[in-house]
Design an enzyme around this catalytic site. Sequence first.
Site, PDB file in Angstrom:
ATOM      1  N   SER A 149       0.803  -1.219   0.000  1.00 16.97           N
ATOM      2  CA  SER A 149       0.000   0.000   0.000  1.00 16.97           C
ATOM      3  C   SER A 149       0.838   1.272   0.000  1.00 16.97           C
ATOM      4  O   SER A 149       0.325   2.352  -0.263  1.00 16.97           O
ATOM      5  CB  SER A 149      -0.954   0.027   1.194  1.00 16.97           C
ATOM      6  OG  SER A 149      -0.279   0.419   2.356  1.00 16.97           O
ATOM      7  N   LYS A 187       1.595   4.210   7.463  1.00 15.80           N
ATOM      8  CA  LYS A 187       0.806   5.054   6.578  1.00 15.80           C
ATOM      9  C   LYS A 187       1.259   6.517   6.680  1.00 15.80           C
ATOM     10  O   LYS A 187       1.961   6.899   7.604  1.00 15.80           O
ATOM     11  CB  LYS A 187      -0.686   4.977   6.940  1.00 15.80           C
ATOM     12  CG  LYS A 187      -1.324   3.629   6.653  1.00 15.80           C
ATOM     13  CD  LYS A 187      -1.473   3.360   5.169  1.00 15.80           C
ATOM     14  CE  LYS A 187      -2.143   2.020   4.913  1.00 15.80           C
ATOM     15  NZ  LYS A 187      -1.287   0.895   5.284  1.00 15.80           N
TER      16      LYS A 187
END
Length: 228
Positions: A149, A187
């Site tokens: 991701s 993230k």
Amino acid sequence: MLTKKQLDLLEFIHKRVQRDGVPPSFDEMKEALDLRSKSGIHRLITALEERGFIRRLAHRARALEIVKLPDSMMDKPGFTPRVIDGDRPDSRPSRDRDVSIAAVELNVMGRIAAGVPIAAISEVSHSVAVPQSMLGKGEHYALEVRGDSMIEAGINDGDVVVIRETSTADNGDIVVALVEDQEATLKRFRRTGSTIALEAANPAYETRRFRDDQVKVQGRLVGLIRTY
């Protein structure tokens, strides 16, 4: 000799690698240099590569390596180049080589999800040697990345990320976030009022949003180690 745009781009890439451990995206480069299209960035990168300042790594998204810096950048306050040589021969004097290879053993605290969050990490898996030049003040640890991701941030599945322990982050920082005291994920951090967004760097993944009391920052990305 570099043009002003080439120098501006090299300086921007270098600053971002120094700060985040990974190069900026093409969109971020385009915005930083106020260009209308990514094709202009591609031309600048090609020119820098031809002149030996950067190197593109094959078959890896957005993977750039700074090979050298011009004297004008070396003289600027705050610039401390951290070029890590792989298997390339090093032609620098032995005194510089000794400094560059100084390493610190960091604990690898298992795997961190760059995708769907996984259980919070608490046990030491093994240790890894990290160049001293990659570390600053404070405590550090390392994590092995699992998932894709963050691939557009230059972070691939299997990479080892170096994390500086901190409980705070600025918008845009890549962080280890602990979600509801159960899940840990890597993230990009964004805060808007009392809401925290954890952004992926892959369009296949949605941004996840939480109340600020549901997310605890466990550290900020400062470096990356990749094995070929």
